[in-house]
Motif scaffolding. Structure first.
Motif: not given
Length: 204
Positions: A30-32, A117-120, A56-58
């Protein structure tokens, strides 16, 4: 930004990944910020977005690349012709070497922190991390069984059990913040116990 399913490779792809890795491990997911990642990688934001339009992909690409590096390193050092009492100890030490390392801990904690927030993120990390080890171990156990060294009906379950045996005592202390470093002799004690227990159950 929308998530893409395929990653576009290019001349500065590895440069972007290296920069992202530094920022994610320093600041968390989150902080990035995209600005910080681009600055660390020494590329423009346009170049970064051309490879990864979604943060997220990164992050998942960084995590998968690190897991793949660990898996490749482990596989190149394993001699599939050796007996289980030797190979299992090698696997155990490689496995713990990664999950107890600074980067292994940080990737795990980021995945846990972002799982709601991002289960994937967690699902993809599971596929690139634990599943990689399980597949390699299952492959070896099948070879060992063909040589009559082990007797196993459920290879996946056996591989999972070995991984859990290797985490005994160390992993709970790590994730609950009781300790963050472990001497080699303590790791060896856990791995030796895991191998002895595993072979007592599955040894031919």
């Amino acid at each position: 930004m929308t998530t893409q399913t395929a990653v576009r490779k290019g001349r500065k792809f590895d440069q972007v990944l290296d920069g992202a890795r530094e920022v994610f491990l320093r600041d968390g997911f989150e902080g990035a910020s995209v600005d910080d990642i681009a600055k660390q990688a020494e590329v423009s934001k346009a170049t970064l977005y051309s490879y990864f339009p979604d943060k997220r992909l990164l992050f998942m690409e960084v995590a998968k690349a690190q897991c793949q590096h660990q898996a490749d390193e482990a596989l190149t050092t394993l001699d599939m012709s050796r007996p289980p009492n030797i190979v299992l100890r090698q696997v155990g030490h490689k496995f713990l070497g990664f999950i107890l390392s600074d980067i292994g801990q940080r990737i795990f904690r980021i995945c846990v922190a972002e799982s709601d927030r991002f289960p994937e993120l967690g699902r993809e990390f599971y596929q690139s991390g634990p599943m990689t080890m399980r597949s390699a171990l299952v492959g070896y156990l099948e070879i060992a069984q063909s040589r009559g060294e082990v007797i196993i009906d459920d290879m996946d379950l056996a591989a999972d059990q070995f991984a859990e045996l290797c985490k005994a005592d160390l992993w709970p202390k790590l994730i609950f913040g009781v300790r963050d470093t472990f001497p080699e002799q303590e790791i060896a004690r856990i791995v030796d116990g895991a191998c002895d227990t595993f072979m007592a159950r599955y040894g031919a």
